[in-house]
Design an enzyme around this catalytic site. Sequence first.
Site, PDB file in Angstrom:
ATOM      1  N   THR A 175       0.833  -1.200   0.000  1.00 36.93           N
ATOM      2  CA  THR A 175       0.000   0.000   0.000  1.00 36.93           C
ATOM      3  C   THR A 175       0.867   1.249   0.000  1.00 36.93           C
ATOM      4  O   THR A 175       0.627   2.198  -0.759  1.00 36.93           O
ATOM      5  CB  THR A 175      -0.931  -0.001   1.241  1.00 36.93           C
ATOM      6  OG1 THR A 175      -1.750  -1.170   1.185  1.00 36.93           O
ATOM      7  CG2 THR A 175      -1.796   1.241   1.306  1.00 36.93           C
TER       8      THR A 175
ATOM      9  N   ASN B  29      -6.060  -8.957  -7.981  1.00 38.94           N
ATOM     10  CA  ASN B  29      -6.108  -9.701  -6.717  1.00 38.94           C
ATOM     11  C   ASN B  29      -7.393 -10.487  -6.525  1.00 38.94           C
ATOM     12  O   ASN B  29      -7.428 -11.422  -5.743  1.00 38.94           O
ATOM     13  CB  ASN B  29      -5.909  -8.748  -5.530  1.00 38.94           C
ATOM     14  CG  ASN B  29      -6.688  -7.475  -5.645  1.00 38.94           C
ATOM     15  OD1 ASN B  29      -6.563  -6.743  -6.628  1.00 38.94           O
ATOM     16  ND2 ASN B  29      -7.523  -7.209  -4.663  1.00 38.94           N
TER      17      ASN B  29
ATOM     18  N   GLN C  41       0.317  -8.840  -6.444  1.00 35.29           N
ATOM     19  CA  GLN C  41      -0.162 -10.228  -6.570  1.00 35.29           C
ATOM     20  C   GLN C  41       0.734 -11.052  -7.490  1.00 35.29           C
ATOM     21  O   GLN C  41       0.684 -12.281  -7.455  1.00 35.29           O
ATOM     22  CB  GLN C  41      -1.598 -10.251  -7.088  1.00 35.29           C
ATOM     23  CG  GLN C  41      -2.624  -9.787  -6.077  1.00 35.29           C
ATOM     24  CD  GLN C  41      -2.780 -10.733  -4.889  1.00 35.29           C
ATOM     25  OE1 GLN C  41      -2.513 -11.935  -4.968  1.00 35.29           O
ATOM     26  NE2 GLN C  41      -3.219 -10.194  -3.764  1.00 35.29           N
TER      27      GLN C  41
ATOM     28  N   SER D 126       4.991  -6.558  -2.296  1.00 34.21           N
ATOM     29  CA  SER D 126       4.756  -6.699  -0.860  1.00 34.21           C
ATOM     30  C   SER D 126       5.156  -8.112  -0.431  1.00 34.21           C
ATOM     31  O   SER D 126       4.702  -9.095  -1.034  1.00 34.21           O
ATOM     32  CB  SER D 126       3.272  -6.465  -0.576  1.00 34.21           C
ATOM     33  OG  SER D 126       2.991  -6.723   0.772  1.00 34.21           O
TER      34      SER D 126
ATOM     35  N   CYS E  35      -9.856  -6.934   1.820  1.00 35.78           N
ATOM     36  CA  CYS E  35     -10.255  -5.609   2.276  1.00 35.78           C
ATOM     37  C   CYS E  35     -11.724  -5.340   1.986  1.00 35.78           C
ATOM     38  O   CYS E  35     -12.377  -4.628   2.715  1.00 35.78           O
ATOM     39  CB  CYS E  35      -9.412  -4.542   1.601  1.00 35.78           C
ATOM     40  SG  CYS E  35      -7.713  -5.021   1.428  1.00 35.78           S
TER      41      CYS E  35
HETATM   42  C1  LIG Z   1      -2.962  -5.901  -5.819  1.00 41.64           C
HETATM   43  C2  LIG Z   1      -2.647  -5.447  -4.428  1.00 41.64           C
HETATM   44  N1  LIG Z   1      -2.070  -4.257  -4.246  1.00 41.64           N
HETATM   45  C3  LIG Z   1      -1.749  -3.798  -3.037  1.00 41.64           C
HETATM   46  C4  LIG Z   1      -2.015  -4.542  -1.906  1.00 41.64           C
HETATM   47  C5  LIG Z   1      -1.645  -3.998  -0.574  1.00 41.64           C
HETATM   48  O1  LIG Z   1      -0.485  -4.628  -0.072  1.00 41.64           O
HETATM   49  P1  LIG Z   1      -0.169  -4.579   1.484  1.00 41.64           P
HETATM   50  O2  LIG Z   1      -1.094  -5.550   2.135  1.00 41.64           O
HETATM   51  O3  LIG Z   1       1.263  -4.984   1.607  1.00 41.64           O
HETATM   52  O4  LIG Z   1      -0.382  -3.186   1.923  1.00 41.64           O
HETATM   53  C6  LIG Z   1      -2.638  -5.790  -2.039  1.00 41.64           C
HETATM   54  C7  LIG Z   1      -2.996  -6.590  -0.857  1.00 41.64           C
HETATM   55  O5  LIG Z   1      -3.901  -7.388  -0.856  1.00 41.64           O
HETATM   56  C8  LIG Z   1      -2.944  -6.262  -3.334  1.00 41.64           C
HETATM   57  O6  LIG Z   1      -3.529  -7.446  -3.534  1.00 41.64           O
END
Ligand SMILES: Cc1ncc(COP(=O)(O)O)c(C=O)c1O
Length: 398
Positions: A77, A159, A187, A207, A333
């Site tokens: 994020t 995702n 992802q 991530s 989320c």
């Molecule tokens: C495509 C995508 N981007 C960003 C994120 C956010 O990553 P983080 O959980 O490390 O903040 C996620 C998490 O599910 C994701 O699937």
Amino acid sequence: MNAPTKRTVYLDHAATTAVDPRVVDAMLPYWSRSYGNASSIYKLGREAHHALDRSRQTVADLLNCTPNEIIFTSCGTESDNLALRGIAFERRQRTHKNHIITSPIEHHAIGHTVEQLEKHFGFEVTLVPVDRYGMVDPVDVEEAIRPDTALISIMYANNEVGSIQPIAAIGEIARHHKIPFHSDAVQAGGALSLDVKALNVDLMSLSAHKFYGPKGVGLLYARRGVSFLPMQTGGGHERNRRAGTENVAYIVGLARALELAHEELLDSNARIAALRDRLIAGILDRIPDSQLSGHPSQRLPNNASFLFKYIEGESILLNLDLMGVAASSGSACTSGSLEPSHVLMAMGFAHEVAHGSLRLTLGKENVDQDIDYVLEVLPGIVDKLRQISPLYSAVGVA
Ligand SMILES: Cc1ncc(COP(=O)(O)O)c(C=O)c1O
């Protein structure tokens, strides 16, 4: 018929993964032995600094870039926020460009950031459409480009439905028009090639917790020469691009996890995709009025997402949980909210269809018996929910 013997099955690897014990081993020395601040000049600090350098080099080798192009962050994020805000503000200040292109199926880390840039900071945003399979067409991206386009951001793999976007082709277009191109590869990390040169990306987010590394650490690749405004100011960490004392243990964990994922990619993808294909075929075969969501072949090897008519994904999840199966309906989320997934809506599904979504994402610890178990319990759950569904009786199928 005998009730199935209950087992615990984790099928939510797109939400997060368990930390690989080899990653834990790599991290251990940096908690209470080599715990120095990587900016300190004495031995403890130098040890931490060397660990940071090694990790940065490992990651750079895997991404086919130089270590200076890697910025460690606290999560995917943050990487997404840094790329979007950092580029948007810098480009507007320097070139007066005010327009952002992205897609409607991005993770909220992109979607909500862009919304805020539009609502509170006066940027203009174009969302390029996606087709029924959740695919962006590079031609649409090119058509959306304006003289004032400051940035393009399109995710590598979705995702929720797992569709893999034509990133290299989009990147080529962006480069031709001299517009910075960012891709959220959160992802894709651990499953697809992350060669930033082949992908034609200028910025890319990852991530660690999506590929068997710890939660709370990520990275942003930023190609040399692509300048952006830092979002976190303070010390000169990460070459003045992201202030804050580096989380050495987690960064070491991220690098080790990415290294292992890369070493094991081919074998694990082949094994996981075979399990996934059996799961998809079994579900579509056993459950009437079900369909696969996302692209049939251009999809992440571990993603099996479905739409079941007449019922709610949330009810399927609760029933699966009672049977020991961890799954998701859309992204972690958005689960828990009553709004249907923005991804499925953008793909053109009606509200009532989008509500019946289920995402099963496999991982390296899944075995054949897990698939057998889901194929045994899921048809009964869907059938039971349909029997009590007003929608189901309304269409006269009950
Ligand atoms: C495509 C995508 N981007 C960003 C994120 C956010 O990553 P983080 O959980 O490390 O903040 C996620 C998490 O599910 C994701 O699937």
